[in-house]
Write an enzyme that holds these catalytic residues in place. Structure first.
Site, PDB file in Angstrom:
ATOM      1  N   GLY A  85       0.882  -1.169   0.000  1.00  0.00           N
ATOM      2  CA  GLY A  85       0.000   0.000   0.000  1.00  0.00           C
ATOM      3  C   GLY A  85       0.911   1.208   0.000  1.00  0.00           C
ATOM      4  O   GLY A  85       1.890   1.253  -0.730  1.00  0.00           O
ATOM      5  N   GLU A  86       0.632   2.144   0.855  1.00  0.00           N
ATOM      6  CA  GLU A  86       1.484   3.331   0.960  1.00  0.00           C
ATOM      7  C   GLU A  86       2.061   3.326   2.378  1.00  0.00           C
ATOM      8  O   GLU A  86       1.316   3.470   3.357  1.00  0.00           O
ATOM      9  CB  GLU A  86       0.593   4.549   0.709  1.00  0.00           C
ATOM     10  CG  GLU A  86       1.190   5.682  -0.062  1.00  0.00           C
ATOM     11  CD  GLU A  86       2.280   5.363  -1.066  1.00  0.00           C
ATOM     12  OE1 GLU A  86       1.991   4.734  -2.101  1.00  0.00           O
ATOM     13  OE2 GLU A  86       3.430   5.768  -0.835  1.00  0.00           O
ATOM     14  N   SER A  87       3.365   3.128   2.482  1.00  0.00           N
ATOM     15  CA  SER A  87       3.964   2.975   3.811  1.00  0.00           C
ATOM     16  C   SER A  87       3.732   4.202   4.692  1.00  0.00           C
ATOM     17  O   SER A  87       3.542   4.078   5.903  1.00  0.00           O
ATOM     18  CB  SER A  87       5.462   2.692   3.685  1.00  0.00           C
ATOM     19  OG  SER A  87       6.095   3.664   2.896  1.00  0.00           O
TER      20      SER A  87
ATOM     21  N   CYS B  98       6.109  -5.322   0.111  1.00  0.00           N
ATOM     22  CA  CYS B  98       6.208  -3.989  -0.486  1.00  0.00           C
ATOM     23  C   CYS B  98       6.188  -2.893   0.588  1.00  0.00           C
ATOM     24  O   CYS B  98       7.183  -2.725   1.289  1.00  0.00           O
ATOM     25  CB  CYS B  98       5.111  -3.832  -1.528  1.00  0.00           C
ATOM     26  SG  CYS B  98       5.530  -2.637  -2.780  1.00  0.00           S
TER      27      CYS B  98
ATOM     28  N   ILE C 137       4.940  -3.110  -7.799  1.00  0.00           N
ATOM     29  CA  ILE C 137       4.129  -1.897  -7.973  1.00  0.00           C
ATOM     30  C   ILE C 137       4.750  -0.767  -7.178  1.00  0.00           C
ATOM     31  O   ILE C 137       4.740  -0.784  -5.944  1.00  0.00           O
ATOM     32  CB  ILE C 137       2.669  -2.133  -7.508  1.00  0.00           C
ATOM     33  CG1 ILE C 137       2.053  -3.318  -8.260  1.00  0.00           C
ATOM     34  CG2 ILE C 137       1.835  -0.868  -7.703  1.00  0.00           C
ATOM     35  CD1 ILE C 137       0.702  -3.743  -7.724  1.00  0.00           C
ATOM     36  N   ARG C 138       5.310   0.181  -7.886  1.00  0.00           N
ATOM     37  CA  ARG C 138       6.040   1.293  -7.236  1.00  0.00           C
ATOM     38  C   ARG C 138       6.843   0.745  -6.049  1.00  0.00           C
ATOM     39  O   ARG C 138       6.769   1.231  -4.922  1.00  0.00           O
ATOM     40  CB  ARG C 138       5.078   2.404  -6.804  1.00  0.00           C
ATOM     41  CG  ARG C 138       4.371   3.051  -7.982  1.00  0.00           C
ATOM     42  CD  ARG C 138       3.584   4.276  -7.601  1.00  0.00           C
ATOM     43  NE  ARG C 138       4.468   5.334  -7.122  1.00  0.00           N
ATOM     44  CZ  ARG C 138       4.350   5.932  -5.944  1.00  0.00           C
ATOM     45  NH1 ARG C 138       3.410   5.601  -5.105  1.00  0.00           N
ATOM     46  NH2 ARG C 138       5.174   6.886  -5.602  1.00  0.00           N
TER      47      ARG C 138
ATOM     48  N   HIS D 126       4.641  -8.363  -4.864  1.00  0.00           N
ATOM     49  CA  HIS D 126       3.329  -8.748  -4.318  1.00  0.00           C
ATOM     50  C   HIS D 126       2.964 -10.175  -4.712  1.00  0.00           C
ATOM     51  O   HIS D 126       2.281 -10.365  -5.722  1.00  0.00           O
ATOM     52  CB  HIS D 126       2.247  -7.826  -4.892  1.00  0.00           C
ATOM     53  CG  HIS D 126       2.260  -6.428  -4.385  1.00  0.00           C
ATOM     54  ND1 HIS D 126       1.449  -5.990  -3.355  1.00  0.00           N
ATOM     55  CD2 HIS D 126       2.980  -5.351  -4.764  1.00  0.00           C
ATOM     56  CE1 HIS D 126       1.666  -4.709  -3.130  1.00  0.00           C
ATOM     57  NE2 HIS D 126       2.590  -4.291  -3.974  1.00  0.00           N
TER      58      HIS D 126
ATOM     59  N   GLU E 208       0.755 -11.956  -3.452  1.00  0.00           N
ATOM     60  CA  GLU E 208      -0.703 -12.136  -3.300  1.00  0.00           C
ATOM     61  C   GLU E 208      -1.457 -11.704  -4.556  1.00  0.00           C
ATOM     62  O   GLU E 208      -2.642 -11.959  -4.677  1.00  0.00           O
ATOM     63  CB  GLU E 208      -1.211 -11.381  -2.052  1.00  0.00           C
ATOM     64  CG  GLU E 208      -1.381  -9.872  -2.193  1.00  0.00           C
ATOM     65  CD  GLU E 208      -0.076  -9.072  -2.207  1.00  0.00           C
ATOM     66  OE1 GLU E 208       1.017  -9.687  -2.171  1.00  0.00           O
ATOM     67  OE2 GLU E 208      -0.155  -7.832  -2.278  1.00  0.00           O
TER      68      GLU E 208
HETATM   69  N1  GLN Z   1       5.471   3.015  -3.025  1.00  0.00           N
HETATM   70  C1  GLN Z   1       4.897   2.485  -1.816  1.00  0.00           C
HETATM   71  C2  GLN Z   1       5.572   3.044  -0.578  1.00  0.00           C
HETATM   72  O1  GLN Z   1       6.557   3.688  -0.666  1.00  0.00           O
HETATM   73  C3  GLN Z   1       4.944   0.986  -1.792  1.00  0.00           C
HETATM   74  C4  GLN Z   1       4.149   0.420  -2.936  1.00  0.00           C
HETATM   75  C5  GLN Z   1       3.465  -0.876  -2.654  1.00  0.00           C
HETATM   76  O2  GLN Z   1       3.304  -1.289  -1.501  1.00  0.00           O
HETATM   77  N2  GLN Z   1       3.006  -1.497  -3.698  1.00  0.00           N
HETATM   78  O3  GLN Z   1       5.122   2.814   0.501  1.00  0.00           O
END
Ligand code: GLN
Length: 190
Positions: free
Chosen positions: A48-50, A80, A134-135, A169, A171
């Site tokens: 997700g977004e840390s 991630c 993903i990013r 990921h 999952e």
């Molecule tokens: N770019 C996200 C972050 O810095 C991580 C991306 C992800 O969990 N798919 O938290």
């Protein structure tokens, strides 16, 4: 086997589906009362977004509790953003969240163009596995942790005792082997 899945933001539903497909019982962790007094066999910290997950962990007063579980040996799997949250330090960010794992993470490490991609690469003892990035972060360096997978010269998975992290990921694919690897870590805990 009861696995607590952190459900504050990000790709948690896919983890729950995969773990249940493998016969594990899951519990969604959304607030402090979901963890108070619960004896988890394992924990999952999703992607997700840390920054968002880290802020919510602090705001909901769960950061110390989750860290406490990990420090007492509860197996944890971070994917991630979960990898970033577990890292002892972040090379390109001054934040530190749970900080329980002796790795240096690099956020959004693949830059804009290669931000998201899929590949197939070897993972410790499993042969080739599909990997969705993903990013994604990667791991700049490991201290006490053991390297489990390297893609294009970058460390993308590692383990330190009860802590497992992947920059990708698992999952989001149909391949359940990385989750099985985590469940085996739990089973062999004794
Ligand atoms: N770019 C996200 C972050 O810095 C991580 C991306 C992800 O969990 N798919 O938290």
């Amino acid at each position: 086997m009861l696995i607590g899945v952190l459900c504050l933001q990000g790709a948690f539903i896919e983890h729950i589906r995969m773990l249940e497909r493998l016969g594990a019982q899951t519990k969604e962790i959304r607030q402090k009362k979901d963890i108070t007094g619960v004896d988890f066999d394992g924990l999952v910290i999703p992607g997700g977004e840390s920054t968002v997950i880290g802020k919510l962990l602090n705001d909901l007063d769960m950061m110390d509790d989750i860290r406490g579980f990990i420090e007492k040996g509860t197996p944890v799997f971070g994917t991630c953003a979960g990898l970033i949250l577990l890292a002892k330090s972040i090379a390109n960010d001054s934040h530190c969240y749970l900080g329980t794992m002796d790795i240096v993470a690099r956020r959004n490490a693949y830059g804009r163009q290669l931000g998201s991609f899929a590949t197939v690469a070897p993972f410790d003892g499993l042969g080739d596995v599909p990997m969705t990035f993903i990013r994604a972060p990667y791991i700049d360096s490991v201290g006490k942790a053991e390297i489990l997978s390297v893609v294009d010269g970058k460390i993308v998975a590692a383990r330190q005792d009860n802590q497992l992290v992947t920059a990708f990921h698992p999952e989001l694919t149909d391949d359940t082997r990385i989750h099985e690897y985590f469940l085996k870590m739990i089973a062999s805990r004794g």
